[in-house]
Design a protein around this motif. Structure first.
Motif, mmCIF file in Angstrom:
data_model
loop_
_atom_site.group_PDB
_atom_site.id
_atom_site.type_symbol
_atom_site.label_atom_id
_atom_site.label_comp_id
_atom_site.label_asym_id
_atom_site.label_seq_id
_atom_site.Cartn_x
_atom_site.Cartn_y
_atom_site.Cartn_z
ATOM 1 N N TYR A 25 9.340 22.744 57.541
ATOM 2 C CA TYR A 25 7.987 22.988 56.692
ATOM 3 C C TYR A 25 7.652 21.194 56.221
ATOM 4 O O TYR A 25 8.520 20.346 55.970
ATOM 5 C CB TYR A 25 8.055 22.978 55.386
ATOM 6 C CG TYR A 25 8.697 24.276 55.143
ATOM 7 C CD1 TYR A 25 9.907 25.218 55.174
ATOM 8 C CD2 TYR A 25 7.590 25.171 54.181
ATOM 9 C CE1 TYR A 25 9.393 26.897 55.261
ATOM 10 C CE2 TYR A 25 7.352 26.653 53.941
ATOM 11 C CZ TYR A 25 8.804 28.010 54.689
ATOM 12 O OH TYR A 25 8.659 28.969 54.553
ATOM 13 N N THR A 33 4.090 28.639 46.001
ATOM 14 C CA THR A 33 4.615 30.689 46.557
ATOM 15 C C THR A 33 4.827 30.496 47.869
ATOM 16 O O THR A 33 3.551 30.272 47.993
ATOM 17 C CB THR A 33 3.533 31.322 45.120
ATOM 18 O OG1 THR A 33 3.585 30.640 43.863
ATOM 19 C CG2 THR A 33 4.475 32.354 44.975
ATOM 20 N N THR A 34 6.025 31.045 47.740
ATOM 21 C CA THR A 34 6.439 31.967 49.320
ATOM 22 C C THR A 34 5.619 33.044 49.758
ATOM 23 O O THR A 34 5.005 33.534 48.615
ATOM 24 C CB THR A 34 7.713 31.769 49.944
ATOM 25 O OG1 THR A 34 7.882 32.386 48.765
ATOM 26 C CG2 THR A 34 8.757 30.024 49.631
ATOM 27 N N PHE A 40 8.464 27.465 46.857
ATOM 28 C CA PHE A 40 9.403 27.177 48.399
ATOM 29 C C PHE A 40 9.927 26.070 48.036
ATOM 30 O O PHE A 40 9.547 24.799 46.291
ATOM 31 C CB PHE A 40 8.525 26.816 49.161
ATOM 32 C CG PHE A 40 8.739 25.793 50.109
ATOM 33 C CD1 PHE A 40 9.698 26.977 51.643
ATOM 34 C CD2 PHE A 40 8.797 24.655 50.173
ATOM 35 C CE1 PHE A 40 10.614 25.747 51.755
ATOM 36 C CE2 PHE A 40 9.586 23.729 51.391
ATOM 37 C CZ PHE A 40 10.915 24.611 52.195
ATOM 38 N N THR A 46 16.451 27.965 53.485
ATOM 39 C CA THR A 46 15.990 29.245 53.728
ATOM 40 C C THR A 46 14.887 28.697 54.477
ATOM 41 O O THR A 46 14.700 28.067 55.168
ATOM 42 C CB THR A 46 14.315 28.826 52.059
ATOM 43 O OG1 THR A 46 13.721 28.533 51.984
ATOM 44 C CG2 THR A 46 14.956 29.381 51.267
ATOM 45 N N ALA A 48 11.000 30.395 57.008
ATOM 46 C CA ALA A 48 10.091 31.543 57.382
ATOM 47 C C ALA A 48 10.146 32.619 59.048
ATOM 48 O O ALA A 48 10.097 31.734 59.878
ATOM 49 C CB ALA A 48 8.273 30.538 57.383
ATOM 50 N N ASN A 74 12.999 33.783 53.513
ATOM 51 C CA ASN A 74 12.192 34.032 51.886
ATOM 52 C C ASN A 74 10.533 33.461 52.118
ATOM 53 O O ASN A 74 9.337 33.920 51.141
ATOM 54 C CB ASN A 74 12.643 33.377 51.186
ATOM 55 C CG ASN A 74 12.680 31.837 51.101
ATOM 56 O OD1 ASN A 74 12.015 30.949 51.937
ATOM 57 N ND2 ASN A 74 12.296 30.724 49.860
ATOM 58 N N ASP A 75 10.055 33.596 53.643
ATOM 59 C CA ASP A 75 8.704 33.162 53.362
ATOM 60 C C ASP A 75 8.346 34.088 54.889
ATOM 61 O O ASP A 75 9.056 34.219 55.723
ATOM 62 C CB ASP A 75 7.832 31.789 53.711
ATOM 63 C CG ASP A 75 6.689 31.370 53.414
ATOM 64 O OD1 ASP A 75 6.096 32.063 53.016
ATOM 65 O OD2 ASP A 75 6.123 30.370 53.047
ATOM 66 N N SER A 88 13.292 24.862 56.204
ATOM 67 C CA SER A 88 13.174 24.298 54.693
ATOM 68 C C SER A 88 14.040 22.830 55.188
ATOM 69 O O SER A 88 14.613 23.358 55.850
ATOM 70 C CB SER A 88 14.199 24.483 54.071
ATOM 71 O OG SER A 88 15.748 24.247 53.980
ATOM 72 N N ARG B 28 -0.370 27.910 57.115
ATOM 73 C CA ARG B 28 0.344 28.195 55.817
ATOM 74 C C ARG B 28 -0.541 27.570 54.678
ATOM 75 O O ARG B 28 -0.387 28.801 53.161
ATOM 76 C CB ARG B 28 2.070 27.622 55.599
ATOM 77 C CG ARG B 28 2.393 28.077 54.192
ATOM 78 C CD ARG B 28 4.080 27.649 54.521
ATOM 79 N NE ARG B 28 4.267 28.202 55.198
ATOM 80 C CZ ARG B 28 4.977 28.013 56.384
ATOM 81 N NH1 ARG B 28 5.278 26.752 56.680
ATOM 82 N NH2 ARG B 28 6.013 29.387 57.182
#
Lengths: 111, 111
Positions: A25, A33-34, A40, A46, A48, A74-75, A88, B28
């Motif tokens: 990321y 917000t994920t 996030f 974490t 995606a 979580n995404d 992450s 994203r």
């Protein structure tokens, strides 16, 4: 320990694997917000994934040097062809891929 | 047409240039709020720069093949060492860098 290739069992369920490219990321997304609703956090472990259920634990292994990290999905994403997971920054750091940006990985998970 | 290198004049003001690497936004971020308050749109000709005022027009030229695009700064970033500008997908497409992801560029602007 990059095992689990199709045959492994964990808690009686079959582990699946997938090969492709991992990226991480941009800091631009910090605190946003994920897709799961959670904010996030670059310092959390974490990631995606396009389809895996939120909360799925995924073991990510670099294909070139075997370094590993476990993350929680979580995404949604990545949105680039050939990419299978967006990590992450902390997870990317554990894989030693911060400078390179993208690396070939195998991911394994229990569905 | 990569001119404006320090000496060029436009409307009586001096143009400045900067060299570095350009990247482009992940999908994203589509629809999210930029640092300027505008919603981000991959199809608009916009970009993120660390310091230039919002609304600054920037000419982005690929150093390797001279392809150019003009963008409006409406966000902050990039957050990676050596990167000087993050482009919308449309701007990245005009530079022909979608597959490669990052390219060396020169940016020029009037402050």
């Amino acid at each position: 320990m990059t095992g689990c290739a199709g045959k492994a069992q964990a808690h009686g369920k079959k582990a699946s694997t997938q090969q492709g490219v991992a990226s991480y990321y941009s800091d631009r997304f910090q605190g946003r917000t994920t897709a799961s609703g959670e904010p996030f956090n670059q310092q959390a472990l974490t990631a995606a994934h396009p389809t895996l259920p939120f909360g799925t634990r995924v073991l990510v292994s670099r294909e070139d040097n075997g370094r590993e990290v476990e993350v929680l999905i979580n995404d949604r994403g990545p949105y680039v062809k050939g990419r299978i997971i967006d990590l992450s920054k902390r997870a990317a750091k554990e894989l030693g891929m911060l400078k390179r940006g993208t690396v070939p990985v195998e991911i394994s998970f229990v569905q």
